[in-house]
Write an enzyme that holds these catalytic residues in place. Sequence first.
Site, PDB file in Angstrom:
ATOM      1  N   CYS A   2       0.953  -1.362   0.008  1.00  0.00           N
ATOM      2  CA  CYS A   2       0.035  -0.040  -0.105  1.00  0.00           C
ATOM      3  C   CYS A   2       0.977   1.259  -0.183  1.00  0.00           C
ATOM      4  CB  CYS A   2      -0.904   0.067   1.023  1.00  0.00           C
ATOM      5  SG  CYS A   2      -2.169  -1.446   1.201  1.00  0.00           S
ATOM      6  N   ARG A  28       4.262  -0.218  -4.653  1.00  0.00           N
ATOM      7  CA  ARG A  28       3.731  -0.855  -3.122  1.00  0.00           C
ATOM      8  C   ARG A  28       2.653  -1.576  -3.320  1.00  0.00           C
ATOM      9  NH1 ARG A  28       6.629   1.919   0.488  1.00  0.00           N
ATOM     10  NH2 ARG A  28       5.216   1.369   2.281  1.00  0.00           N
ATOM     11  N   TRP A  74      -2.650  -2.948  -1.757  1.00  0.00           N
ATOM     12  CA  TRP A  74      -2.081  -4.272  -1.592  1.00  0.00           C
ATOM     13  C   TRP A  74      -3.053  -4.932  -0.710  1.00  0.00           C
ATOM     14  CZ3 TRP A  74       0.055  -7.991   1.491  1.00  0.00           C
ATOM     15  CH2 TRP A  74       0.786  -8.962   1.001  1.00  0.00           C
ATOM     16  N   ASN A 100      -2.307   2.199   5.371  1.00  0.00           N
ATOM     17  CA  ASN A 100      -1.292   1.236   5.304  1.00  0.00           C
ATOM     18  C   ASN A 100      -0.937   0.537   6.472  1.00  0.00           C
ATOM     19  OD1 ASN A 100       0.790  -0.445   4.121  1.00  0.00           O
ATOM     20  ND2 ASN A 100       2.344   1.440   4.307  1.00  0.00           N
ATOM     21  N   GLY A 101      -0.980  -0.877   6.433  1.00  0.00           N
ATOM     22  CA  GLY A 101      -1.024  -1.497   7.655  1.00  0.00           C
ATOM     23  C   GLY A 101      -2.169  -2.518   8.064  1.00  0.00           C
ATOM     24  N   GLU A 469      18.241 -17.434  -5.261  1.00  0.00           N
ATOM     25  CA  GLU A 469      17.956 -16.268  -5.661  1.00  0.00           C
ATOM     26  C   GLU A 469      17.457 -16.267  -7.267  1.00  0.00           C
ATOM     27  OE1 GLU A 469      17.005 -13.625  -4.694  1.00  0.00           O
ATOM     28  OE2 GLU A 469      17.045 -11.910  -6.244  1.00  0.00           O
ATOM     29  N   LYS A 473      13.922 -15.252  -8.434  1.00  0.00           N
ATOM     30  CA  LYS A 473      13.274 -14.219  -9.343  1.00  0.00           C
ATOM     31  C   LYS A 473      12.599 -14.925 -10.451  1.00  0.00           C
ATOM     32  CE  LYS A 473      14.362 -11.334  -8.012  1.00  0.00           C
ATOM     33  NZ  LYS A 473      14.845 -10.685  -7.045  1.00  0.00           N
ATOM     34  N   GLU A 476       9.080 -15.315  -9.403  1.00  0.00           N
ATOM     35  CA  GLU A 476       8.355 -14.362  -9.144  1.00  0.00           C
ATOM     36  C   GLU A 476       7.574 -13.488 -10.434  1.00  0.00           C
ATOM     37  OE1 GLU A 476      11.341 -11.570  -7.307  1.00  0.00           O
ATOM     38  OE2 GLU A 476       9.864 -10.224  -6.585  1.00  0.00           O
ATOM     39  N   HIS A 492      18.785 -36.054  -3.342  1.00  0.00           N
ATOM     40  CA  HIS A 492      18.117 -36.389  -1.871  1.00  0.00           C
ATOM     41  C   HIS A 492      16.680 -36.119  -2.162  1.00  0.00           C
ATOM     42  CE1 HIS A 492      21.893 -37.356   0.061  1.00  0.00           C
ATOM     43  NE2 HIS A 492      22.182 -36.205  -0.030  1.00  0.00           N
ATOM     44  N   LYS A 591       6.269  -4.504  -3.601  1.00  0.00           N
ATOM     45  CA  LYS A 591       7.831  -4.201  -3.270  1.00  0.00           C
ATOM     46  C   LYS A 591       8.246  -4.126  -1.899  1.00  0.00           C
ATOM     47  CE  LYS A 591      11.891  -2.795  -4.819  1.00  0.00           C
ATOM     48  NZ  LYS A 591      12.549  -3.878  -5.354  1.00  0.00           N
TER      49      LYS A 591
HETATM   50  C1  AGP Z   1      12.543 -10.392  -4.362  1.00  0.00           C
HETATM   51  O1  AGP Z   1      12.586  -9.738  -5.596  1.00  0.00           O
HETATM   52  C2  AGP Z   1      11.547  -9.368  -3.439  1.00  0.00           C
HETATM   53  N1  AGP Z   1      11.194  -7.974  -3.710  1.00  0.00           N
HETATM   54  C3  AGP Z   1      11.587  -9.762  -1.991  1.00  0.00           C
HETATM   55  O2  AGP Z   1      11.651 -11.091  -1.836  1.00  0.00           O
HETATM   56  C4  AGP Z   1      12.227  -8.697  -1.269  1.00  0.00           C
HETATM   57  O3  AGP Z   1      13.623  -9.205  -1.153  1.00  0.00           O
HETATM   58  C5  AGP Z   1      11.766  -8.945   0.303  1.00  0.00           C
HETATM   59  O4  AGP Z   1      10.314  -8.588   0.431  1.00  0.00           O
HETATM   60  C6  AGP Z   1      12.471  -8.388   1.291  1.00  0.00           C
HETATM   61  O5  AGP Z   1      12.328  -6.844   1.093  1.00  0.00           O
HETATM   62  P1  AGP Z   1      13.473  -5.862   1.662  1.00  0.00           P
HETATM   63  O6  AGP Z   1      14.909  -6.183   1.035  1.00  0.00           O
HETATM   64  O7  AGP Z   1      12.827  -4.642   1.310  1.00  0.00           O
HETATM   65  O8  AGP Z   1      13.268  -6.012   3.218  1.00  0.00           O
END
Ligand code: AGP
Length: 596
Positions: A2, A28, A74, A100-101, A469, A473, A476, A492, A591
């Site tokens: 948000c 956001r 969001w 937001n929250g 990672e 990616k 995601e 395993h 984000k």
């Molecule tokens: C990954 O591409 C995401 N954006 C997500 O995993 C992100 O790294 C995670 O939410 C942590 O965010 P931060 O680094 O702002 O704490």
Amino acid sequence: MCGIIGCVGRGDETLDTLVHGLSKLEYRGYDSAGVALANSHIDLCKHSGKIADLREALSERTLSGSVGIGHTRWSTHGPPTDENAHPHQDCTGDVAVVHNGIIENYQSLRDELVSAGHTFTSDTDTEVVPHLIEDALEAGADAEDAVRETVDRLEGSYAVAVVVAGCDSVFAARNDSPLVLGIDDDATYLASDVPAFRDFTDKVVYLADGEFARLNGAGWTVTDTDGNVIEKDIDTVQWDPEETGKSGYDHFMLKEIHEQPRALRQCLRGRVDELAGTVDIGDLGDLSPTGVQFVACGTSYHAALHGAQLFREAGIPSQAFLASEYATATPPIGDALVVGVTQSGETADTLSALRAARRRGARTLAVTNVVGSTAARECDHALYIRAGPEIGVAATKTFASQLAALNLLALGTSTTGDARQVISALRDLPGHVQEVLDESAAQEVAELYQDANAYFFIGRGYQEPVALEGALKMKEITYKHAEGFAAGELKHGPLALVTENTPVFAIVTGDDERARKTIGNVKEVEARDAPVVAITDGQSDVERYADHVLQIPETHPRAAAVLANTHLQLVSYHTAALLGRNIDKPRNLAKSVTVE
Ligand code: AGP
């Protein structure tokens, strides 16, 4: 998670300013968006979907007023419908609120309000706020007191902004969710993040938990819960508005992948002395940790895994924890330094873990990109990764900069035998990343395997977090199944998933025992007819067993992690582009995740 915005002092441009700010905050959340302007009444427009949908809805409406708030959502409570879009209003329609929250006591507040005769029109927790303000106004409070009394009753995390019909002010308060004021000569802004108003001003005031702000034509005031004025510092933002544009790239993600050389240079600037073989991270060099616990989420957790290896290699016990598990895991803390790795500095799980560590007496350090973020302010120390603003939801350049910053932290606070080699590799890293960007065959690989059933990523040592990672990616932004494994783990269980339709990306650097063992794992998947894409510096003979090679320059394995990851970012990006995905705003994600 948000985004909220508010502004006063923009006159006829208020609505455009709010919508422009929302477009900058869309990373956001993009489930719905809305705005409310106050004049003698409230003019409001909101819509499910993206800011573009809100713009279309606004094209058929006339909203007037020079005091306004806006929101991009969001979803937490209730699906992404028009009804659940913010702003939310009271029964009279004279109060509008964005939030937001998560308001944890919303159910009991809602029950109380419903019994008192209030009618609710949404599923959200937020809607209790305008109704509580309505009650306070009806009881005779002025607008500011009505908002204050309401905020006092909220439990949980919130950044709220409020306008009231007939009142010239925007009111705002925060607890555990970010809010920053933008200060200009004739106008004042508030937002969840600076990009919302960076086109208008570079002067900012960061609000802290428990602070209350009032913005009106006379300017702005920040007060504590008792109404006492707090003198706040006005900071100057160090980056340009253009940095939040796409600069000709199709997507922010691609732009940010290509910004990695510059981001790395910024991270390293003034912090390494190659001749002396030393690192200068200021006072942080005196931390002398005897143990390090990392807490982080998502991509930042993968960086934390890298960080923990660095310290272990330096002989300092170290472990990376998923932040969401840390508070309940209660590992023995001793006098460990607890390091929160967080790009945004606002991730609720990470903040919560850092707070748990502080309560247990630990020293805390935030490794973050955002100056003035909650993590930076709450921790005892901060190390900035200096990557510049990252807008794409998928973290790219900030991961590279996190790895570089964590190397600086390890080198600056401990002694390792090969400091000179690492420093030299770090110095070469921006140029090496540029080479990868210029020559990567990632797009061809993406074209070949865009229809694959699943993607697997394997690596050992410093390349294991890169494998994790790479998979994160891929899933995601492509919405395809992808998993990363420590290379030795494949046999395993996961090997059962490997077929001719599951490409395996193997990161093999150097020619040591780890490389040889990973090549053994490559042979195992090759024997199951899986296509193998080797990401390698060419020191081993993994190429013999691979269908494709993504080449990286020869360097220290720590730096190789950044280079290998650059190829994998590009493979994911091009796969997602071929599949027509919404790359910068993948479905269901945001984000900055400011709820637990
Ligand atoms: C990954 O591409 C995401 N954006 C997500 O995993 C992100 O790294 C995670 O939410 C942590 O965010 P931060 O680094 O702002 O704490």
